[in-house]
Design a protein around this motif. Structure first.
Motif, PDB file in Angstrom:
ATOM      1  N   ARG A  87       0.828  -1.207   0.000  1.00  0.00           N
ATOM      2  CA  ARG A  87       0.000   0.000   0.000  1.00  0.00           C
ATOM      3  C   ARG A  87       0.861   1.255   0.000  1.00  0.00           C
ATOM      4  O   ARG A  87       0.593   2.214  -0.740  1.00  0.00           O
ATOM      5  CB  ARG A  87      -0.914  -0.004   1.230  1.00  0.00           C
ATOM      6  CG  ARG A  87      -2.066  -0.979   1.140  1.00  0.00           C
ATOM      7  CD  ARG A  87      -2.790  -1.110   2.462  1.00  0.00           C
ATOM      8  NE  ARG A  87      -3.920  -2.040   2.360  1.00  0.00           N
ATOM      9  CZ  ARG A  87      -4.487  -2.628   3.407  1.00  0.00           C
ATOM     10  NH1 ARG A  87      -4.025  -2.376   4.628  1.00  0.00           N
ATOM     11  NH2 ARG A  87      -5.500  -3.452   3.239  1.00  0.00           N
ATOM     12  N   ALA A  88       1.892   1.255   0.846  1.00  0.00           N
ATOM     13  CA  ALA A  88       2.774   2.423   0.900  1.00  0.00           C
ATOM     14  C   ALA A  88       3.485   2.627  -0.430  1.00  0.00           C
ATOM     15  O   ALA A  88       3.593   3.754  -0.927  1.00  0.00           O
ATOM     16  CB  ALA A  88       3.789   2.251   2.032  1.00  0.00           C
ATOM     17  N   LEU A  89       3.967   1.527  -1.023  1.00  0.00           N
ATOM     18  CA  LEU A  89       4.681   1.628  -2.297  1.00  0.00           C
ATOM     19  C   LEU A  89       3.756   2.079  -3.419  1.00  0.00           C
ATOM     20  O   LEU A  89       4.118   2.942  -4.236  1.00  0.00           O
ATOM     21  CB  LEU A  89       5.311   0.280  -2.636  1.00  0.00           C
ATOM     22  CG  LEU A  89       6.106   0.214  -3.950  1.00  0.00           C
ATOM     23  CD1 LEU A  89       7.284   1.178  -3.907  1.00  0.00           C
ATOM     24  CD2 LEU A  89       6.592  -1.205  -4.217  1.00  0.00           C
ATOM     25  N   ALA A 145      -9.298   3.548  -1.814  1.00  0.00           N
ATOM     26  CA  ALA A 145      -9.361   4.623  -0.829  1.00  0.00           C
ATOM     27  C   ALA A 145      -8.039   4.755  -0.081  1.00  0.00           C
ATOM     28  O   ALA A 145      -7.551   5.865   0.165  1.00  0.00           O
ATOM     29  CB  ALA A 145     -10.501   4.357   0.153  1.00  0.00           C
ATOM     30  N   LYS A 146      -7.430   3.641   0.266  1.00  0.00           N
ATOM     31  CA  LYS A 146      -6.161   3.667   1.012  1.00  0.00           C
ATOM     32  C   LYS A 146      -5.036   4.224   0.140  1.00  0.00           C
ATOM     33  O   LYS A 146      -4.208   5.028   0.596  1.00  0.00           O
ATOM     34  CB  LYS A 146      -5.841   2.262   1.506  1.00  0.00           C
ATOM     35  CG  LYS A 146      -6.922   1.676   2.422  1.00  0.00           C
ATOM     36  CD  LYS A 146      -6.670   0.204   2.696  1.00  0.00           C
ATOM     37  CE  LYS A 146      -7.800  -0.397   3.512  1.00  0.00           C
ATOM     38  NZ  LYS A 146      -9.127  -0.290   2.892  1.00  0.00           N
ATOM     39  N   LEU A 147      -4.997   3.782  -1.114  1.00  0.00           N
ATOM     40  CA  LEU A 147      -3.978   4.298  -2.031  1.00  0.00           C
ATOM     41  C   LEU A 147      -4.159   5.796  -2.263  1.00  0.00           C
ATOM     42  O   LEU A 147      -3.177   6.541  -2.370  1.00  0.00           O
ATOM     43  CB  LEU A 147      -4.047   3.548  -3.358  1.00  0.00           C
ATOM     44  CG  LEU A 147      -3.614   2.074  -3.339  1.00  0.00           C
ATOM     45  CD1 LEU A 147      -3.837   1.442  -4.707  1.00  0.00           C
ATOM     46  CD2 LEU A 147      -2.155   1.935  -2.930  1.00  0.00           C
ATOM     47  N   TRP A 212       4.669   6.138   5.147  1.00  0.00           N
ATOM     48  CA  TRP A 212       4.457   5.269   6.303  1.00  0.00           C
ATOM     49  C   TRP A 212       3.676   5.988   7.388  1.00  0.00           C
ATOM     50  O   TRP A 212       2.877   5.387   8.100  1.00  0.00           O
ATOM     51  CB  TRP A 212       5.796   4.789   6.854  1.00  0.00           C
ATOM     52  CG  TRP A 212       6.438   3.767   5.991  1.00  0.00           C
ATOM     53  CD1 TRP A 212       7.549   3.912   5.207  1.00  0.00           C
ATOM     54  CD2 TRP A 212       6.008   2.418   5.796  1.00  0.00           C
ATOM     55  NE1 TRP A 212       7.817   2.744   4.546  1.00  0.00           N
ATOM     56  CE2 TRP A 212       6.899   1.815   4.888  1.00  0.00           C
ATOM     57  CE3 TRP A 212       4.949   1.668   6.299  1.00  0.00           C
ATOM     58  CZ2 TRP A 212       6.764   0.492   4.487  1.00  0.00           C
ATOM     59  CZ3 TRP A 212       4.811   0.348   5.900  1.00  0.00           C
ATOM     60  CH2 TRP A 212       5.703  -0.235   4.996  1.00  0.00           C
ATOM     61  N   LEU A 213       3.899   7.292   7.518  1.00  0.00           N
ATOM     62  CA  LEU A 213       3.223   8.057   8.565  1.00  0.00           C
ATOM     63  C   LEU A 213       1.714   8.089   8.346  1.00  0.00           C
ATOM     64  O   LEU A 213       0.926   7.952   9.292  1.00  0.00           O
ATOM     65  CB  LEU A 213       3.786   9.483   8.603  1.00  0.00           C
ATOM     66  CG  LEU A 213       3.307  10.387   9.733  1.00  0.00           C
ATOM     67  CD1 LEU A 213       3.762   9.846  11.079  1.00  0.00           C
ATOM     68  CD2 LEU A 213       3.833  11.806   9.528  1.00  0.00           C
ATOM     69  N   VAL A 214       1.300   8.285   7.115  1.00  0.00           N
ATOM     70  CA  VAL A 214      -0.133   8.429   6.833  1.00  0.00           C
ATOM     71  C   VAL A 214      -0.814   7.077   6.637  1.00  0.00           C
ATOM     72  O   VAL A 214      -2.040   6.993   6.575  1.00  0.00           O
ATOM     73  CB  VAL A 214      -0.329   9.306   5.582  1.00  0.00           C
ATOM     74  CG1 VAL A 214      -0.046   8.515   4.292  1.00  0.00           C
ATOM     75  CG2 VAL A 214      -1.723   9.911   5.528  1.00  0.00           C
TER      76      VAL A 214
END
Length: 281
Positions: A87-89, A145-147, A212-214
């Motif tokens: 997800r982060a990538l 939504a997460k992306l 990573w923070l969000v």
């Protein structure tokens, strides 16, 4: 030993001595950043064992390690970690790509800057948490939504630093390139992008940390996997060891992301004096 061979022998001994002195120094510099965290962990463990820090409020480091071992053996931790990393990538690639294109475009076009920069600056002031209700209405509770949350967050540092990097390129160099008929994509590729690259990499470094923070915000949107999901579950069931484990993992992942960005700077900008001094150390 002859007189002619003496200087060579002395030089060899001096070189060996210099290497011997530099190796402990290099090892010491590599270990120095870990001294304070290690001391903090030892103090934390000692205070927990002396029951000065109640386990109900903060588990000891040894309990956190045991939780990590159990979660790894069961396969849950690697699975959740892999989902969060993807997800982060994904959000980073999308957001950084859009930010890079917008920064390059507005950096050279005054008209485009007047149209685009203002709305971007207003959007930058909106916290990611405030977007969650709208994002749920727009995209539902799926991965999109997460992306979106991650991409929107990382877009701004890449855009701002790319814009600044393009504007920092010497206009005389751009004019000289145009005199030699370097225009269009060739101008971006050969002149503008290399000149703006140091600033772009700074933006990417910020974006890696923010991704990573969000992610904890993104993984509160109907997630059933990921580190954010593990943290929320641990909070609900008062599994303090798992909760602290997710916090430690986020800290480690943030440090790894920063180290990756610094390595990319050294590889892509070997001519930078600041990076040369870092390598020499």
């Amino acid at each position: 030993m002859t007189a002619s061979s003496a200087p060579g022998a002395i030089g060899a001994v001096g070189a060996v001595g210099a290497i011997g002195r530099s190796v402990p120094g290099a090892v010491g510099r590599s270990l120095a950043p870990w001294v304070a965290p290690l001391a903090l962990v030892i103090l934390w463990e000692a205070l927990s064992r002396l029951q000065i820090i109640p386990k109900s409020l903060l588990p000891s480091p040894s309990e956190v390690v045991l939780a990590a071992v159990h979660a790894t053996r069961s396969g849950d931790l690697p699975a959740h970690l892999g989902v969060s990393a993807l997800r982060a990538l994904g959000g980073l690639v999308i957001g950084a790509g859009i930010g890079l294109v917008l920064g390059l475009a507005t950096g050279l076009s005054r008209a485009l800057q007047l149209v685009v920069d203002g709305p971007i600056q207003m959007l930058r002031a909106i916290p990611a948490l405030a977007l969650v209700p709208l994002v749920i209405l727009w995209f539902g509770l799926g991965e999109t939504a997460k992306l979106f949350i991650v991409a929107v967050t990382v877009l701004f540092p890449v855009y701002l630093n790319t814009f600044h990097g393009v504007r920092s390129v010497d206009p005389h160099i751009i004019e000289m390139a145009r005199v030699y008929d370097v225009r269009g994509l060739a101008l971006y590729r050969e002149v503008i992008l290399p000149g703006a690259l140091p600033s772009i990499l700074v933006g990417l470094r910020f974006a890696l940390g923010l991704a990573w923070l969000v992610l904890i915000v993104a993984e509160t949107i109907g997630a059933s996997q990921g580190l954010g999901y593990v943290a929320m579950n641990a909070r609900e069931f008062m599994q303090m060891d798992l909760l602290v484990l997710t916090i430690v993992l986020w800290a480690i992942l943030g440090k790894l992301a920063d180290s990756l960005a610094r390595w990319a700077e050294r590889q892509l900008l070997p001519w930078q004096p600041r990076l040369q001094r870092m390598d020499a150390r």
